[in-house]
Design an enzyme around this catalytic site. Structure first.
Site, mmCIF file in Angstrom:
data_model
loop_
_atom_site.group_PDB
_atom_site.id
_atom_site.type_symbol
_atom_site.label_atom_id
_atom_site.label_comp_id
_atom_site.label_asym_id
_atom_site.label_seq_id
_atom_site.Cartn_x
_atom_site.Cartn_y
_atom_site.Cartn_z
ATOM 1 N N PHE A 12 0.835 -1.210 0.000
ATOM 2 C CA PHE A 12 0.000 0.000 0.000
ATOM 3 C C PHE A 12 0.874 1.268 0.000
ATOM 4 O O PHE A 12 0.869 2.045 -0.965
ATOM 5 C CB PHE A 12 -0.921 -0.087 1.220
ATOM 6 C CG PHE A 12 -1.638 1.175 1.600
ATOM 7 C CD1 PHE A 12 -2.261 1.967 0.646
ATOM 8 C CD2 PHE A 12 -1.731 1.545 2.939
ATOM 9 C CE1 PHE A 12 -2.933 3.130 1.012
ATOM 10 C CE2 PHE A 12 -2.404 2.689 3.315
ATOM 11 C CZ PHE A 12 -2.992 3.488 2.349
ATOM 12 N N GLY A 37 2.357 -7.920 -0.393
ATOM 13 C CA GLY A 37 2.262 -6.959 -1.498
ATOM 14 C C GLY A 37 1.553 -7.570 -2.696
ATOM 15 O O GLY A 37 1.330 -8.775 -2.758
ATOM 16 N N SER A 76 7.022 -4.733 5.396
ATOM 17 C CA SER A 76 6.564 -5.352 6.655
ATOM 18 C C SER A 76 5.068 -5.606 6.568
ATOM 19 O O SER A 76 4.336 -4.771 6.030
ATOM 20 C CB SER A 76 6.803 -4.432 7.865
ATOM 21 O OG SER A 76 6.299 -5.041 9.044
ATOM 22 N N GLY A 103 23.021 -1.693 6.398
ATOM 23 C CA GLY A 103 24.332 -2.068 5.858
ATOM 24 C C GLY A 103 24.489 -1.549 4.438
ATOM 25 O O GLY A 103 25.549 -1.027 4.056
ATOM 26 N N TYR A 146 5.130 -7.296 16.180
ATOM 27 C CA TYR A 146 5.212 -6.092 15.337
ATOM 28 C C TYR A 146 5.828 -4.945 16.134
ATOM 29 O O TYR A 146 6.791 -4.312 15.712
ATOM 30 C CB TYR A 146 3.813 -5.729 14.862
ATOM 31 C CG TYR A 146 3.737 -4.574 13.892
ATOM 32 C CD1 TYR A 146 4.299 -4.663 12.629
ATOM 33 C CD2 TYR A 146 3.050 -3.404 14.225
ATOM 34 C CE1 TYR A 146 4.205 -3.606 11.720
ATOM 35 C CE2 TYR A 146 2.949 -2.354 13.329
ATOM 36 C CZ TYR A 146 3.523 -2.459 12.079
ATOM 37 O OH TYR A 146 3.419 -1.417 11.187
ATOM 38 N N ARG A 187 -7.702 -4.807 8.447
ATOM 39 C CA ARG A 187 -7.759 -3.471 9.046
ATOM 40 C C ARG A 187 -9.198 -2.974 9.029
ATOM 41 O O ARG A 187 -9.996 -3.373 8.199
ATOM 42 C CB ARG A 187 -6.878 -2.498 8.272
ATOM 43 C CG ARG A 187 -5.466 -2.786 8.486
ATOM 44 C CD ARG A 187 -4.602 -1.788 7.803
ATOM 45 N NE ARG A 187 -3.308 -1.909 8.428
ATOM 46 C CZ ARG A 187 -2.986 -1.283 9.557
ATOM 47 N NH1 ARG A 187 -3.817 -0.458 10.134
ATOM 48 N NH2 ARG A 187 -1.816 -1.486 10.085
HETATM 49 N N1 UDP Z 1 -11.695 -3.102 14.341
HETATM 50 C C1 UDP Z 1 -13.054 -3.310 14.394
HETATM 51 N N2 UDP Z 1 -13.626 -4.139 13.449
HETATM 52 C C2 UDP Z 1 -12.917 -4.750 12.465
HETATM 53 C C3 UDP Z 1 -11.516 -4.512 12.412
HETATM 54 C C4 UDP Z 1 -10.945 -3.679 13.370
HETATM 55 O O1 UDP Z 1 -13.764 -2.765 15.262
HETATM 56 O O2 UDP Z 1 -13.516 -5.493 11.665
HETATM 57 C C5 UDP Z 1 -11.079 -2.214 15.350
HETATM 58 C C6 UDP Z 1 -9.847 -2.770 16.042
HETATM 59 O O3 UDP Z 1 -10.201 -3.565 17.154
HETATM 60 C C7 UDP Z 1 -9.122 -1.506 16.441
HETATM 61 C C8 UDP Z 1 -9.485 -0.513 15.331
HETATM 62 O O4 UDP Z 1 -10.633 -1.040 14.677
HETATM 63 O O5 UDP Z 1 -9.611 -1.008 17.660
HETATM 64 C C9 UDP Z 1 -8.381 -0.327 14.289
HETATM 65 O O6 UDP Z 1 -7.965 -1.595 13.880
HETATM 66 P P1 UDP Z 1 -6.913 -1.851 12.728
HETATM 67 O O7 UDP Z 1 -6.753 -3.333 12.620
HETATM 68 O O8 UDP Z 1 -7.321 -1.128 11.505
HETATM 69 O O9 UDP Z 1 -5.534 -1.217 13.179
HETATM 70 P P2 UDP Z 1 -4.812 -0.884 14.577
HETATM 71 O O10 UDP Z 1 -4.953 0.577 14.696
HETATM 72 O O11 UDP Z 1 -5.479 -1.611 15.715
HETATM 73 O O12 UDP Z 1 -3.432 -1.329 14.345
#
Ligand code: UDP
Length: 328
Positions: A12, A37, A76, A103, A146, A187
């Site tokens: 992305f 990717g 990543s 490096g 992570y 996400r």
């Molecule tokens: N989340 C949610 N429903 C989903 C996916 C994520 O409510 O289907 C919530 C998740 O628990 C977090 C927020 O949305 O509190 C953002 O999640 P994301 O995985 O996008 O990234 P994060 O900021 O947690 O790394």
């Protein structure tokens, strides 16, 4: 002509960076092992003689012929679902991968910018998060692979800066969205839009009171570009301070997509940060940068992108690709 290596080029953020550096007149070498990717993100660049693609895993020795002016380490997995599925690769790319890139930067006398993350603040006890805050991370929780890899990556980068004099830049990237996000990366934004497009209910984790602050990719890339061109070696937050609860965000997606589905609630994942908002004073002062794209505009552009994808993408899972990769 400046020569730039971008790792994670088919991802992305990596693919948007390739676009930007080509636009700046650079020769761009994109590197990716394609585990998360997608070549479709950069296929429009393939005819350009100033672009070359190297299918390579950056955790293995990295060889690039000729000079390099800049390196951007963006390889990543970056979503909680991805790094739960491929935890060892996540740890390796943030540790072995950055070691190889540093490096290379030293050998080529190149300036290097690394993609760090708001995750290094963990479940933050300081709000909004300033760069001086050291974070609240659980090293042995599911996000540890992570968070700790990225923390190690920052430490390694500073060590190359102080010990070897390498020109380094550290961007702490907060939640970012836009075209070319993977629809199935888990996400929250692709999850909600994918659910709306499939006619499913939107899954809010926990009670939806946890917050995030979403930055449109175009704004982010501008901030990263300015940071690379600056002379500042310490971490800089790059993100949009416009904070929203996940519950409200789900309502925005319902309005945006016009779906007649509703919100359903699921368990909150372990160690899910309760709040997140970047303090961008440093980026404003040092780089003269702040985000410009309002969420309502960015979301429209992102929704158009997701709608333009082939329908099969809506139902694609990444499991097989990960399984194959881990076996080999
Ligand atoms: N989340 C949610 N429903 C989903 C996916 C994520 O409510 O289907 C919530 C998740 O628990 C977090 C927020 O949305 O509190 C953002 O999640 P994301 O995985 O996008 O990234 P994060 O900021 O947690 O790394």
């Amino acid at each position: 002509m400046k020569r730039v290596l971008i790792t994670g080029a088919a991802g992305f953020l990596g693919s948007h960076l390739c676009d930007r550096f080509l636009k700046e007149g650079c020769h761009v070498i994109g590197m990716d092992n394609l585990i998360t990717g997608d070549l479709r993100n950069i296929e429009h660049l393939m005819p350009d003689a100033r672009f070359e693609f190297h299918h390579h895993d950056v955790t293995k020795y990295v060889h690039v012929a000729g000079d390099l002016d800049y390196i951007l380490h963006f390889a990543s997995p970056a979503s909680p679902i991805d790094y739960l599925k491929i935890p060892i690769q996540t740890l390796k790319v943030g540790s072995l991968g950055i070691h190889n890139c540093l490096g290379l930067a030293k050998a080529k006398q190149a300036r290097i910018l690394i993609a760090s993350t708001s995750e290094i603040y963990g479940d933050p006890l300081v709000h909004p998060q300033t760069e001086d805050y050291w974070g609240n991370v659980n090293p042995v929780g599911p996000r540890g692979v992570y968070d700790e890899a990225k923390r190690f990556q920052e430490a390694m980068t500073m060590a190359y800066h102080t010990f070897h004099g390498v020109e380094t830049r550290i961007a702490r990237i907060f939640n970012t969205y836009g075209p070319r996000m993977r629809l199935n990366d888990g996400r929250v934004l692709p999850a909600f839009i994918g659910q709306a497009l499939r006619g499913e209910d939107l899954t809010v984790f926990g009670d939806g009171s946890q917050t995030r602050s979403f930055c449109f990719v175009e704004d982010l890339v501008e901030g990263l570009y300015r940071l690379l061109m600056s002379d500042y070696a310490y971490p800089v937050n790059i993100g949009n301070p416009d904070e929203i609860s996940i519950g409200e965000f789900a309502e925005e997606i319902i309005d945006l997509t016009g779906t007649d589905q509703k919100v359903i609630y699921k368990d909150l994942p372990v160690d899910d940060p309760k709040q997140r908002q970047p303090d961008i004073t440093r980026a404003r002062d040092l780089l003269g940068w702040e985000p410009r794209v309002h969420r309502s505009d960015g979301l429209k552009l992102t929704y158009e992108y997701f709608k333009s994808l082939p329908e099969e993408d809506l139902y694609r899972t990444e499991h097989k690709k990960f399984d194959d990769y881990i076996r080999n």
